[in-house]
Design an enzyme around this catalytic site. Structure first.
Site, mmCIF file in Angstrom:
data_model
loop_
_atom_site.group_PDB
_atom_site.id
_atom_site.type_symbol
_atom_site.label_atom_id
_atom_site.label_comp_id
_atom_site.label_asym_id
_atom_site.label_seq_id
_atom_site.Cartn_x
_atom_site.Cartn_y
_atom_site.Cartn_z
ATOM 1 N N GLU A 52 5.280 -3.967 1.259
ATOM 2 C CA GLU A 52 5.795 -4.923 0.281
ATOM 3 C C GLU A 52 6.709 -4.260 -0.750
ATOM 4 O O GLU A 52 7.433 -4.949 -1.459
ATOM 5 C CB GLU A 52 4.643 -5.635 -0.423
ATOM 6 C CG GLU A 52 3.797 -6.512 0.485
ATOM 7 C CD GLU A 52 4.510 -7.782 0.940
ATOM 8 O OE1 GLU A 52 5.474 -8.185 0.270
ATOM 9 O OE2 GLU A 52 4.094 -8.348 1.969
ATOM 10 N N SER B 28 2.512 0.086 0.124
ATOM 11 C CA SER B 28 2.572 -1.084 0.999
ATOM 12 C C SER B 28 4.007 -1.338 1.429
ATOM 13 O O SER B 28 4.958 -1.036 0.692
ATOM 14 C CB SER B 28 2.037 -2.306 0.245
ATOM 15 O OG SER B 28 2.365 -3.503 0.910
ATOM 16 N N TYR C 161 2.615 -7.901 -6.442
ATOM 17 C CA TYR C 161 1.865 -6.849 -5.742
ATOM 18 C C TYR C 161 2.797 -5.726 -5.300
ATOM 19 O O TYR C 161 2.506 -4.542 -5.496
ATOM 20 C CB TYR C 161 1.142 -7.442 -4.532
ATOM 21 C CG TYR C 161 0.459 -6.404 -3.673
ATOM 22 C CD1 TYR C 161 -0.698 -5.760 -4.107
ATOM 23 C CD2 TYR C 161 0.972 -6.068 -2.419
ATOM 24 C CE1 TYR C 161 -1.327 -4.807 -3.322
ATOM 25 C CE2 TYR C 161 0.351 -5.118 -1.630
ATOM 26 C CZ TYR C 161 -0.798 -4.492 -2.078
ATOM 27 O OH TYR C 161 -1.404 -3.543 -1.290
#
Length: 338
Positions: free
Chosen positions: A140, A138, A162
């Protein structure tokens, strides 16, 4: 890739097949002549709305499309399935994918996202015929990067549970690729939406609430930071890239993104524009929806994917939002007609 008449169907194994990406990928692979095996959690027997149409197809269900019960924590069942099916390709989508929720449930997020990936890699390491492995990391993982746009060489600096779990998983994929010569690839995936997006995500919240306001079922839309920006693409474009990644001669990591930033405010404007309403009359900011830490300028550079995979996003931001709002309107109209 077209299936040659008389040739054995390639087999694919999908974790998270009931999710947005898993369901679209299952459709794509079936259209390319694959035999597709998906796993569903025993605790989500009713959560199959995104693949219900595939389960209803008599030409494919339990012929070329199969579902199996398994959890990422159940290594024995996963091992039994993978050794029995012997897939050529594994696509690993299962896991807790909501960033905001990961602040509330960090332990279970890391258990499923990080350790679930590691368990699969360990099973692959033992398989006689090792399948190709795809893992969607991701954006992220980049957290608050010093430079924009980000590419495959940008350091991982995650700022939420996450992102930390995904960074662990992506690094493990790289490690197993190099240490054990597995064909294991990461896609560093930026936000991607569709009518099948989960209800906890801001994109669906916006599009669903706009449809409800248009239908007279809601009076306002409550949101957090309207200036938060994301690199938003369409999930249907992205799953094409995922498949292409496993068709390469060598494994590797690819940033999958549009390379364009849009704000939450722009998404709201687009969504209300679909139904012809003035967004400023209906939107309220609510401090409860602000994240503890907001990522900074997460926008990807997909140059490598475009060059090596010959991949381009085909669905624009405006088209994607219009599709989502219209899907919600049709759903509400159908429900009201019952």
């Amino acid at each position: 890739m077209a299936l040659i008449e008389g040739a054995a169907r390639p087999k694919a194994f999908i974790t998270g097949v009931t999710g947005q990406d898993g369901s679209y990928l299952a459709e794509l692979l079936l259209s390319k002549g694959y035999e597709v095996h998906g796993i569903v959690r025993r605790t989500s027997l009713s959560n199959r709305g995104r693949i219900a149409h595939l389960c209803d197809r008599q030409d494919c269900f339990e012929k070329t499309f199969f579902l199996h019960h398994a959890d990422l924590e159940d290594t024995t069942t996963l091992r039994r399935l993978l050794f029995g099916i012997e897939p050529q390709e594994i696509y690993h989508f299962a896991g807790q994918t909501h960033v905001g929720l990961s602040f509330d449930i960090p332990e279970s997020t890391c258990e499923v996202v990080a350790m679930g990936t590691l368990r699969l890699l360990e099973i692959l390491r033992d398989m006689p015929q090792k399948p190709k492995f795809f893992h969607p990391a991701s954006s992220e993982v980049f957290g608050r990067p010093a430079l924009s746009p980000q590419d495959e060489s940008t350091p991982f600096l995650p700022v939420n549970p996450y992102g930390i779990a995904k960074a662990f998983s992506a690094q493990m994929v790289r490690f197993y690729r190099e240490a054990f010569n597995l064909f294991a690839s990461n896609a560093i995936v930026y936000n991607h939406e569709s009518p099948r997006r989960g209800e906890h995500f801001v994109s669906l919240k916006i599009c669903r609430t706009v449809a409800e306001i248009k239908m007279g079922l809601q009076t306002h839309l409550a949101l957090g930071n309207l200036d938060a920006q994301r690199d938003w693409g369409d999930a249907r474009d992205y799953v094409r890239a995922f498949w292409l990644i496993l068709q390469q001669e060598e494994p590797g990591d690819y940033v999958i993104s549009t390379g364009k930033l849009h704000s939450v405010r722009e998404m709201v404007q687009e969504a209300f524009g679909v139904v012809g309403l003035d967004w400023e009359k209906y939107v309220r900011q609510d401090p409860r929806f602000f994240r503890p830490v907001e990522p900074y300028s997460l926008v990807g550079n997909p140059a490598r994917a475009k060059k090596e995979l010959n991949w381009e996003p085909e669905i624009s931001f405006s088209e994607m939002i219009a599709d989502m709002v219209n899907h919600e309107l049709k759903r509400l109209e159908k429900a009201s007609a019952k």
